[in-house]
Design an enzyme around this catalytic site. Structure first.
Site, PDB file in Angstrom:
ATOM      1  N   GLU A   1      27.018 163.867 -39.313  1.00  0.00           N
ATOM      2  CA  GLU A   1      26.270 163.036 -40.276  1.00  0.00           C
ATOM      3  C   GLU A   1      26.408 161.563 -39.925  1.00  0.00           C
ATOM      4  OE1 GLU A   1      26.545 166.003 -44.146  1.00  0.00           O
ATOM      5  OE2 GLU A   1      28.022 164.429 -43.948  1.00  0.00           O
TER       6      GLU A   1
ATOM      7  N   SER B   1      23.814 171.102 -50.455  1.00  0.00           N
ATOM      8  CA  SER B   1      22.889 171.805 -51.346  1.00  0.00           C
ATOM      9  C   SER B   1      21.671 170.952 -51.691  1.00  0.00           C
ATOM     10  CB  SER B   1      23.616 172.252 -52.616  1.00  0.00           C
ATOM     11  OG  SER B   1      24.244 171.147 -53.230  1.00  0.00           O
TER      12      SER B   1
ATOM     13  N   GLY C   1      30.920 168.937 -47.403  1.00  0.00           N
ATOM     14  CA  GLY C   1      30.442 170.125 -46.691  1.00  0.00           C
ATOM     15  C   GLY C   1      30.943 170.182 -45.247  1.00  0.00           C
TER      16      GLY C   1
ATOM     17  N   ASP D   1      19.930 162.422 -46.313  1.00  0.00           N
ATOM     18  CA  ASP D   1      21.164 163.178 -46.525  1.00  0.00           C
ATOM     19  C   ASP D   1      21.713 162.921 -47.931  1.00  0.00           C
ATOM     20  OD1 ASP D   1      23.304 164.840 -46.045  1.00  0.00           O
ATOM     21  OD2 ASP D   1      24.246 163.588 -44.517  1.00  0.00           O
ATOM     22  N   GLY D   2      22.528 163.821 -48.395  1.00  0.00           N
ATOM     23  CA  GLY D   2      23.203 163.675 -49.678  1.00  0.00           C
ATOM     24  C   GLY D   2      24.508 162.919 -49.507  1.00  0.00           C
ATOM     25  N   ALA D   3      25.309 162.918 -50.556  1.00  0.00           N
ATOM     26  CA  ALA D   3      26.634 162.283 -50.503  1.00  0.00           C
ATOM     27  C   ALA D   3      27.477 162.866 -51.627  1.00  0.00           C
ATOM     28  CB  ALA D   3      26.512 160.766 -50.679  1.00  0.00           C
ATOM     29  N   ASP D   4      28.774 162.683 -51.504  1.00  0.00           N
ATOM     30  CA  ASP D   4      29.675 163.125 -52.576  1.00  0.00           C
ATOM     31  C   ASP D   4      29.891 162.017 -53.596  1.00  0.00           C
ATOM     32  OD1 ASP D   4      30.265 165.774 -51.470  1.00  0.00           O
ATOM     33  OD2 ASP D   4      31.059 164.602 -49.813  1.00  0.00           O
TER      34      ASP D   4
ATOM     35  N   LYS E   1      31.400 161.019 -47.893  1.00  0.00           N
ATOM     36  CA  LYS E   1      30.688 162.211 -47.458  1.00  0.00           C
ATOM     37  C   LYS E   1      31.672 163.145 -46.769  1.00  0.00           C
ATOM     38  CE  LYS E   1      26.733 161.879 -45.467  1.00  0.00           C
ATOM     39  NZ  LYS E   1      26.398 163.091 -46.229  1.00  0.00           N
TER      40      LYS E   1
ATOM     41  N   THR F   1      23.189 167.582 -44.519  1.00  0.00           N
ATOM     42  CA  THR F   1      23.778 168.886 -44.862  1.00  0.00           C
ATOM     43  C   THR F   1      24.155 168.915 -46.342  1.00  0.00           C
ATOM     44  OG1 THR F   1      24.673 169.136 -42.639  1.00  0.00           O
ATOM     45  CG2 THR F   1      25.763 170.404 -44.352  1.00  0.00           C
TER      46      THR F   1
HETATM   47  C1  5RP Z   1      28.291 167.336 -46.282  1.00  0.00           C
HETATM   48  C2  5RP Z   1      28.020 166.160 -47.146  1.00  0.00           C
HETATM   49  C3  5RP Z   1      27.070 166.341 -48.267  1.00  0.00           C
HETATM   50  O1  5RP Z   1      26.080 165.392 -48.174  1.00  0.00           O
HETATM   51  C4  5RP Z   1      27.806 166.178 -49.565  1.00  0.00           C
HETATM   52  O2  5RP Z   1      28.905 167.048 -49.586  1.00  0.00           O
HETATM   53  C5  5RP Z   1      26.883 166.446 -50.768  1.00  0.00           C
HETATM   54  O3  5RP Z   1      26.628 167.795 -50.875  1.00  0.00           O
HETATM   55  P1  5RP Z   1      25.733 168.418 -52.018  1.00  0.00           P
HETATM   56  O4  5RP Z   1      24.343 167.977 -51.780  1.00  0.00           O
HETATM   57  O5  5RP Z   1      25.923 169.901 -51.849  1.00  0.00           O
HETATM   58  O6  5RP Z   1      26.264 167.954 -53.344  1.00  0.00           O
HETATM   59  O7  5RP Z   1      28.522 165.086 -46.966  1.00  0.00           O
HETATM   60  O8  5RP Z   1      29.281 167.066 -45.337  1.00  0.00           O
END
Ligand code: 5RP
Length: 219
Positions: free
Chosen positions: A103, A30, A97, A81-84, A94, A28
């Site tokens: 996740e 962007s 979002g 998946d992405g990460a913060d 993470k 999840t």
């Molecule tokens: C959602 C997450 C996302 O992977 C994380 O927030 C990264 O988001 P983005 O790709 O928008 O920077 O953990 O729960």
């Protein structure tokens, strides 16, 4: 290059990891949204996807990729998946979002976790990004008090209800020097659904988008 352009670049690089995979896990955010958009070209090869949020599910369905239940799909070959934040041990924060619980479940059920981030997310020590913790609503204040005892400053993400009906505390000023230990400690507070530290199941590959291109980091 803007941050969004870097996100798109790593999303493109992640396509290499889904070739020949019939059912994939999709996260999840962007960055993942770019990845989903790019999957449209491969949809004939993909039987379906297990998704970590209602948002991603809707986006997948829009481009014609069937969304499957994890219970039916079983273990997955790959999860994108992405990460913060991500550190050199591929441990992550993470949940920015609010999709952290699903996740973490899909990450656990996947043989390979490919984390796609732009370089701003790569850090030596996790914790600058406020740590999301999903809680059962009735436990919110109690969990917050317990987190204060551990030295964190929790802030209720007001108005945010997760796909599981949970609420989110964003925890500031935690010093995450031992991510697996803190993940376990926070997991053990009654009322906590999921902690946004992904250390007990870190990523297997990190794709890092930078001005000079996408770097593939492997342990
Ligand atoms: C959602 C997450 C996302 O992977 C994380 O927030 C990264 O988001 P983005 O790709 O928008 O920077 O953990 O729960």
């Amino acid at each position: 290059m803007t941050q969004d352009e870097l996100k798109k670049k790593v999303a493109e690089a992640a396509l290499d990891y889904v070739k020949g995979v019939s059912i994939l896990g999709v996260g999840t955010g962007s960055t993942v949204n770019h990845f989903i958009d790019l999957l449209a070209d491969l949809k004939g090869d993909i039987e379906g996807a297990v998704s970590s949020s209602i948002n991603s599910s809707e986006r997948l369905k829009k481009i014609g990729i069937p969304v499957l239940e994890l219970n039916d799909a079983g273990d997955l070959d790959v999860y994108i998946d992405g990460a913060d934040e991500v550190n050199p041990a591929f441990q992550m924060i993470k949940g920015g979002g609010a999709a952290l619980t699903r996740e973490k479940i899909i990450a656990g059920a996947s043989r390979k976790f490919v984390c796609i981030v732009d370089q701003s997310k790569y850090v030596d020590v996790l914790g600058k990004f406020p740590l999301p913790v999903e809680v059962i609503p009735m436990a919110r204040s109690y969990v917050a008090r317990e987190i204060v005892k551990l030295g964190g400053q929790p802030q209720w993400r007001e108005g945010c209800v997760t796909d599981n009906g949970g609420q989110i505390l964003d925890v500031y000023n935690l010093s995450i020097v031992n991510p697996p230990e803190l993940e376990r400690t926070l997991n053990n507070i009654p009322g906590v659904i999921t902690v946004g530290i992904f250390a007990l199941r870190p990523a297997d590959v990190v794709l890092l988008g930078s001005e000079t291109g996408v770097r593939t980091l492997k342990p």
